[in-house]
Motif scaffolding. Structure first.
Motif, PDB file in Angstrom:
ATOM      1  N   ALA A  63       0.839  -1.195   0.000  1.00 52.61           N
ATOM      2  CA  ALA A  63       0.000   0.000   0.000  1.00 52.61           C
ATOM      3  C   ALA A  63       0.878   1.250   0.000  1.00 52.61           C
ATOM      4  CB  ALA A  63      -0.941  -0.001   1.198  1.00 52.61           C
ATOM      5  N   LEU A  64       1.953   1.211   0.763  1.00 54.18           N
ATOM      6  CA  LEU A  64       2.858   2.356   0.806  1.00 54.18           C
ATOM      7  C   LEU A  64       3.548   2.579  -0.531  1.00 54.18           C
ATOM      8  CD1 LEU A  64       4.488   1.848   4.318  1.00 54.18           C
ATOM      9  CD2 LEU A  64       2.780   3.536   3.668  1.00 54.18           C
ATOM     10  N   MET A  65       3.777   1.516  -1.261  1.00 58.35           N
ATOM     11  CA  MET A  65       4.416   1.624  -2.577  1.00 58.35           C
ATOM     12  C   MET A  65       3.417   2.034  -3.659  1.00 58.35           C
ATOM     13  SD  MET A  65       6.848  -1.763  -2.290  1.00 58.35           S
ATOM     14  CE  MET A  65       7.122  -1.827  -4.038  1.00 58.35           C
ATOM     15  N   GLY A  66       2.148   2.198  -3.297  1.00 60.81           N
ATOM     16  CA  GLY A  66       1.151   2.628  -4.264  1.00 60.81           C
ATOM     17  C   GLY A  66       0.640   1.518  -5.145  1.00 60.81           C
ATOM     18  N   MET A  67       0.897   0.272  -4.774  1.00 65.22           N
ATOM     19  CA  MET A  67       0.483  -0.849  -5.605  1.00 65.22           C
ATOM     20  C   MET A  67      -0.870  -1.406  -5.181  1.00 65.22           C
ATOM     21  SD  MET A  67       4.209  -2.645  -5.911  1.00 65.22           S
ATOM     22  CE  MET A  67       3.726  -3.894  -7.090  1.00 65.22           C
ATOM     23  N   ILE A  68      -1.342  -1.023  -3.997  1.00 62.19           N
ATOM     24  CA  ILE A  68      -2.645  -1.470  -3.498  1.00 62.19           C
ATOM     25  C   ILE A  68      -3.383  -0.265  -2.937  1.00 62.19           C
ATOM     26  CG2 ILE A  68      -3.784  -2.800  -1.675  1.00 62.19           C
ATOM     27  CD1 ILE A  68      -1.690  -4.929  -1.998  1.00 62.19           C
ATOM     28  N   ARG A  69      -4.682  -0.190  -3.220  1.00 63.46           N
ATOM     29  CA  ARG A  69      -5.517   0.867  -2.661  1.00 63.46           C
ATOM     30  C   ARG A  69      -6.812   0.247  -2.163  1.00 63.46           C
ATOM     31  NH1 ARG A  69      -2.653   3.366  -6.605  1.00 63.46           N
ATOM     32  NH2 ARG A  69      -1.517   5.173  -5.882  1.00 63.46           N
ATOM     33  N   LYS A  70      -7.354   0.826  -1.096  1.00 58.61           N
ATOM     34  CA  LYS A  70      -8.593   0.322  -0.505  1.00 58.61           C
ATOM     35  C   LYS A  70      -9.684   1.359  -0.702  1.00 58.61           C
ATOM     36  CE  LYS A  70     -10.121  -1.919   3.768  1.00 58.61           C
ATOM     37  NZ  LYS A  70     -11.442  -1.386   3.922  1.00 58.61           N
ATOM     38  N   GLN A 121     -12.470   6.718  -7.922  1.00 56.57           N
ATOM     39  CA  GLN A 121     -11.284   7.495  -7.560  1.00 56.57           C
ATOM     40  C   GLN A 121     -10.096   6.581  -7.219  1.00 56.57           C
ATOM     41  OE1 GLN A 121     -10.685  10.861  -7.734  1.00 56.57           O
ATOM     42  NE2 GLN A 121     -12.649  10.873  -8.796  1.00 56.57           N
ATOM     43  N   ALA A 122     -10.357   5.444  -6.579  1.00 54.79           N
ATOM     44  CA  ALA A 122      -9.287   4.501  -6.246  1.00 54.79           C
ATOM     45  C   ALA A 122      -8.648   3.944  -7.522  1.00 54.79           C
ATOM     46  CB  ALA A 122      -9.830   3.366  -5.377  1.00 54.79           C
ATOM     47  N   VAL A 123      -9.472   3.581  -8.505  1.00 56.76           N
ATOM     48  CA  VAL A 123      -8.951   3.077  -9.781  1.00 56.76           C
ATOM     49  C   VAL A 123      -8.209   4.200 -10.513  1.00 56.76           C
ATOM     50  CG1 VAL A 123      -9.566   2.093 -12.025  1.00 56.76           C
ATOM     51  CG2 VAL A 123     -10.737   1.302  -9.951  1.00 56.76           C
ATOM     52  N   LEU A 124      -8.768   5.400 -10.465  1.00 57.11           N
ATOM     53  CA  LEU A 124      -8.158   6.547 -11.142  1.00 57.11           C
ATOM     54  C   LEU A 124      -6.739   6.810 -10.636  1.00 57.11           C
ATOM     55  CD1 LEU A 124      -8.252   8.977 -13.039  1.00 57.11           C
ATOM     56  CD2 LEU A 124      -9.436  10.249 -11.227  1.00 57.11           C
ATOM     57  N   GLN A 125      -6.480   6.546  -9.365  1.00 58.95           N
ATOM     58  CA  GLN A 125      -5.130   6.761  -8.831  1.00 58.95           C
ATOM     59  C   GLN A 125      -4.107   5.904  -9.561  1.00 58.95           C
ATOM     60  OE1 GLN A 125      -5.246   6.271  -4.570  1.00 58.95           O
ATOM     61  NE2 GLN A 125      -6.631   7.999  -4.283  1.00 58.95           N
ATOM     62  N   PHE A 126      -4.477   4.671  -9.932  1.00 57.50           N
ATOM     63  CA  PHE A 126      -3.567   3.822 -10.720  1.00 57.50           C
ATOM     64  C   PHE A 126      -3.388   4.387 -12.128  1.00 57.50           C
ATOM     65  CE2 PHE A 126      -5.102   0.617  -7.627  1.00 57.50           C
ATOM     66  CZ  PHE A 126      -3.886   0.209  -7.133  1.00 57.50           C
ATOM     67  N   VAL A 127      -4.493   4.814 -12.724  1.00 50.63           N
ATOM     68  CA  VAL A 127      -4.459   5.369 -14.080  1.00 50.63           C
ATOM     69  C   VAL A 127      -3.511   6.571 -14.125  1.00 50.63           C
ATOM     70  CG1 VAL A 127      -5.863   6.526 -15.840  1.00 50.63           C
ATOM     71  CG2 VAL A 127      -6.757   4.505 -14.677  1.00 50.63           C
ATOM     72  N   LYS A 128      -3.601   7.413 -13.118  1.00 56.07           N
ATOM     73  CA  LYS A 128      -2.715   8.586 -13.051  1.00 56.07           C
ATOM     74  C   LYS A 128      -1.277   8.188 -12.736  1.00 56.07           C
ATOM     75  CE  LYS A 128      -6.040  12.160 -11.823  1.00 56.07           C
ATOM     76  NZ  LYS A 128      -6.469  13.109 -10.783  1.00 56.07           N
ATOM     77  N   GLN A 129      -1.106   7.244 -11.806  1.00 48.04           N
ATOM     78  CA  GLN A 129       0.234   6.806 -11.420  1.00 48.04           C
ATOM     79  C   GLN A 129       1.012   6.268 -12.615  1.00 48.04           C
ATOM     80  OE1 GLN A 129       0.270   3.906  -8.249  1.00 48.04           O
ATOM     81  NE2 GLN A 129       2.360   3.283  -8.661  1.00 48.04           N
ATOM     82  N   TYR A 130       0.351   5.440 -13.435  1.00 49.02           N
ATOM     83  CA  TYR A 130       1.002   4.815 -14.587  1.00 49.02           C
ATOM     84  C   TYR A 130       0.807   5.623 -15.875  1.00 49.02           C
ATOM     85  CZ  TYR A 130       1.765   0.682 -11.711  1.00 49.02           C
ATOM     86  OH  TYR A 130       2.166  -0.186 -10.720  1.00 49.02           O
ATOM     87  N   ASN A 131      -0.026   6.669 -15.801  1.00 53.38           N
ATOM     88  CA  ASN A 131      -0.358   7.486 -16.973  1.00 53.38           C
ATOM     89  C   ASN A 131      -0.802   6.605 -18.141  1.00 53.38           C
ATOM     90  OD1 ASN A 131      -0.780   9.945 -18.267  1.00 53.38           O
ATOM     91  ND2 ASN A 131       1.250   9.916 -19.200  1.00 53.38           N
ATOM     92  N   GLN A 132      -1.698   5.661 -17.824  1.00 52.48           N
ATOM     93  CA  GLN A 132      -2.221   4.708 -18.803  1.00 52.48           C
ATOM     94  C   GLN A 132      -3.715   4.539 -18.590  1.00 52.48           C
ATOM     95  OE1 GLN A 132      -0.506   2.827 -21.140  1.00 52.48           O
ATOM     96  NE2 GLN A 132       1.420   3.823 -20.637  1.00 52.48           N
ATOM     97  N   TYR A 133      -4.466   4.451 -19.668  1.00 51.79           N
ATOM     98  CA  TYR A 133      -5.883   4.099 -19.543  1.00 51.79           C
ATOM     99  C   TYR A 133      -5.964   2.658 -19.039  1.00 51.79           C
ATOM    100  CZ  TYR A 133      -6.781   8.050 -22.754  1.00 51.79           C
ATOM    101  OH  TYR A 133      -6.855   9.272 -23.368  1.00 51.79           O
ATOM    102  N   THR A 134      -7.079   2.312 -18.375  1.00 50.96           N
ATOM    103  CA  THR A 134      -7.263   0.947 -17.893  1.00 50.96           C
ATOM    104  C   THR A 134      -8.616   0.405 -18.327  1.00 50.96           C
ATOM    105  OG1 THR A 134      -7.141  -0.502 -15.971  1.00 50.96           O
ATOM    106  CG2 THR A 134      -8.300   1.564 -15.649  1.00 50.96           C
ATOM    107  N   TYR A 135      -8.695  -0.904 -18.490  1.00 49.45           N
ATOM    108  CA  TYR A 135      -9.986  -1.545 -18.715  1.00 49.45           C
ATOM    109  C   TYR A 135     -10.738  -1.625 -17.405  1.00 49.45           C
ATOM    110  CZ  TYR A 135      -8.942  -3.262 -23.422  1.00 49.45           C
ATOM    111  OH  TYR A 135      -8.681  -3.348 -24.754  1.00 49.45           O
ATOM    112  N   ASP A 140      -8.673  11.145 -16.689  1.00 44.17           N
ATOM    113  CA  ASP A 140      -9.451  12.093 -15.873  1.00 44.17           C
ATOM    114  C   ASP A 140     -10.549  11.369 -15.087  1.00 44.17           C
ATOM    115  OD1 ASP A 140     -11.330  11.476 -17.807  1.00 44.17           O
ATOM    116  OD2 ASP A 140     -11.684  13.546 -18.437  1.00 44.17           O
ATOM    117  N   GLY A 141     -10.582  10.035 -15.186  1.00 46.42           N
ATOM    118  CA  GLY A 141     -11.559   9.241 -14.442  1.00 46.42           C
ATOM    119  C   GLY A 141     -12.849   8.968 -15.183  1.00 46.42           C
TER     120      GLY A 141
END
Length: 125
Positions: free
Chosen positions: A3-10, A49-63, A107-108
């Motif tokens: 979670a601290l590494m940004g790989m997991i979000r709750k 918003q939790a999913v969006l954090q990954f999208v922003k972190q990796y700057n990639q769209y997600t399915y 942008d979510g």
């Protein structure tokens, strides 16, 4: 630690995780299922918003774990239940049966998309 590494979000009762890999829809789903989860499918703004954090972190769209049903323009969660929360981009969805998958923009907001392009893998547990 993860979670601290940004790989997991709750968010609520769900845990979201990403392996950082870009693959097509089928491979992303298989990756999530083999880890004991499924593709992330936001059912409210907090989860979006939790999913969006990954999208922003990796700057990639997600399915997302949402697909178009047999009825063009009607989208359902992968378990077959009706989608009760949406965040479509303006004037989307537009595929009308040709774009069966759903992706999240940086942008979510959401867009319907063909399932063969490579997108970030984000799973929910």
């Amino acid at each position: 630690v993860l979670a601290l590494m940004g790989m997991i979000r709750k968010a609520g009762h769900k845990i979201f995780a990403s392996n950082g890999k870009n693959v097509d829809f089928a491979a992303a789903l298989q990756s999530c299922e083999s880890a004991g989860g499924t593709l992330a499918a936001p059912r409210n703004e907090e989860e979006n918003q939790a999913v969006l954090q990954f999208v922003k972190q990796y700057n990639q769209y997600t399915y997302l774990g949402i697909k178009e049903s047999e009825t063009a323009g009607l989208f359902k969660y992968l378990d077959g239940t009706s989608v009760n929360y949406t965040n479509w981009y303006s004037n989307e969805p537009t595929g009308k049966g040709t774009e069966k998958c759903v992706e999240m923009y940086t942008d979510g907001t959401w867009n319907d998309r063909v399932c063969t392009v490579y997108r970030l893998t984000v799973c929910e547990f």
